[in-house]
Design a protein around this motif. Sequence first.
Motif, PDB file in Angstrom:
ATOM      1  N   ASP A  89       7.959  11.352   3.595  1.00  8.28           N
ATOM      2  CA  ASP A  89       6.553  11.536   3.958  1.00  8.28           C
ATOM      3  C   ASP A  89       5.605  10.927   2.922  1.00  8.28           C
ATOM      4  N   ALA A  90       6.015   9.846   2.289  1.00  8.44           N
ATOM      5  CA  ALA A  90       5.217   9.251   1.215  1.00  8.44           C
ATOM      6  C   ALA A  90       3.964   8.562   1.734  1.00  8.44           C
ATOM      7  N   HIS A  91       3.972   8.136   2.986  1.00 11.54           N
ATOM      8  CA  HIS A  91       2.794   7.481   3.534  1.00 11.54           C
ATOM      9  C   HIS A  91       2.672   7.810   5.010  1.00 11.54           C
TER      10      HIS A  91
ATOM     11  N   TRP B 240      15.481  -0.329  -7.085  1.00 14.09           N
ATOM     12  CA  TRP B 240      15.688  -1.332  -8.133  1.00 14.09           C
ATOM     13  C   TRP B 240      17.152  -1.385  -8.568  1.00 14.09           C
ATOM     14  N   THR B 241      17.792  -0.240  -8.704  1.00 18.03           N
ATOM     15  CA  THR B 241      19.188  -0.209  -9.138  1.00 18.03           C
ATOM     16  C   THR B 241      20.094  -0.824  -8.081  1.00 18.03           C
TER      17      THR B 241
ATOM     18  N   MET C  82      21.682   7.268  -4.738  1.00 22.17           N
ATOM     19  CA  MET C  82      20.549   7.625  -5.603  1.00 22.17           C
ATOM     20  C   MET C  82      19.368   8.109  -4.778  1.00 22.17           C
ATOM     21  N   SER C  83      19.149   7.489  -3.625  1.00 19.95           N
ATOM     22  CA  SER C  83      18.067   7.929  -2.753  1.00 19.95           C
ATOM     23  C   SER C  83      18.344   9.334  -2.229  1.00 19.95           C
ATOM     24  N   ALA C  84      19.595   9.613  -1.878  1.00 17.39           N
ATOM     25  CA  ALA C  84      19.970  10.946  -1.404  1.00 17.39           C
ATOM     26  C   ALA C  84      19.822  11.993  -2.511  1.00 17.39           C
ATOM     27  N   MET C  85      19.941  11.564  -3.764  1.00 11.36           N
ATOM     28  CA  MET C  85      19.780  12.471  -4.898  1.00 11.36           C
ATOM     29  C   MET C  85      18.309  12.729  -5.224  1.00 11.36           C
ATOM     30  N   GLY C  86      17.402  12.083  -4.505  1.00 10.88           N
ATOM     31  CA  GLY C  86      15.980  12.306  -4.731  1.00 10.88           C
ATOM     32  C   GLY C  86      15.308  11.258  -5.588  1.00 10.88           C
ATOM     33  N   LEU C  87      15.994  10.164  -5.885  1.00 10.71           N
ATOM     34  CA  LEU C  87      15.410   9.125  -6.727  1.00 10.71           C
ATOM     35  C   LEU C  87      14.787   7.996  -5.913  1.00 10.71           C
ATOM     36  N   GLY C  88      14.742   8.160  -4.603  1.00 13.46           N
ATOM     37  CA  GLY C  88      14.124   7.172  -3.724  1.00 13.46           C
ATOM     38  C   GLY C  88      12.754   7.639  -3.288  1.00 13.46           C
ATOM     39  N   GLN C  89      12.160   6.890  -2.380  1.00 16.27           N
ATOM     40  CA  GLN C  89      10.837   7.241  -1.876  1.00 16.27           C
ATOM     41  C   GLN C  89      10.963   8.389  -0.881  1.00 16.27           C
TER      42      GLN C  89
ATOM     43  N   GLY D 220       0.797  -1.209   0.000  1.00 15.50           N
ATOM     44  CA  GLY D 220       0.000   0.000   0.000  1.00 15.50           C
ATOM     45  C   GLY D 220       0.833   1.264   0.000  1.00 15.50           C
ATOM     46  N   SER D 221       2.089   1.176   0.423  1.00 16.91           N
ATOM     47  CA  SER D 221       2.925   2.367   0.500  1.00 16.91           C
ATOM     48  C   SER D 221       3.945   2.437  -0.624  1.00 16.91           C
ATOM     49  N   SER D 222       3.881   1.540  -1.598  1.00 17.42           N
ATOM     50  CA  SER D 222       4.822   1.500  -2.723  1.00 17.42           C
ATOM     51  C   SER D 222       6.265   1.339  -2.242  1.00 17.42           C
ATOM     52  N   HIS D 223       6.454   0.621  -1.154  1.00 11.99           N
ATOM     53  CA  HIS D 223       7.783   0.413  -0.580  1.00 11.99           C
ATOM     54  C   HIS D 223       8.681  -0.293  -1.586  1.00 11.99           C
ATOM     55  N   GLY D 224       9.794   0.327  -1.923  1.00 12.16           N
ATOM     56  CA  GLY D 224      10.765  -0.286  -2.812  1.00 12.16           C
ATOM     57  C   GLY D 224      10.498  -0.100  -4.292  1.00 12.16           C
ATOM     58  N   HIS D 225       9.483   0.641  -4.647  1.00 13.36           N
ATOM     59  CA  HIS D 225       9.141   0.836  -6.056  1.00 13.36           C
ATOM     60  C   HIS D 225       9.769   2.119  -6.577  1.00 13.36           C
TER      61      HIS D 225
END
Length: 83
Positions: A65-67, A13-14, A55-62, A3-8
């Motif tokens: 406050d996504a859920h 993925w990379t 990549m997550s630190a660059m803004g490509l992660g979730q 429900g929270s799109s965890h890991g999407h």
Amino acid sequence: MAGSSHGHTLAAWTGVTIAFIGFCVAGAFMVMAQPAGFWAGMGVVILGGVVGWVMSAMGLGQPKDAHEPHLTTEERQAAGAKG
């Protein structure tokens, strides 16, 4: 988690793909009894984690406050009664 799109995310993925490749390399070299190749594969596994984190630190992660945070049934009922 579904429900929270965890890991999407592209970062997830990379990072996981690179780590999986490293795991396969390390496993193959372990079977062939080649310690240098095994440790090289383990280095690729660590690289996958670093790449995912960067990549997550660059803004490509979730986003953080996504859920909404997980609440117990009592907490949900109390919040619903107040609002």
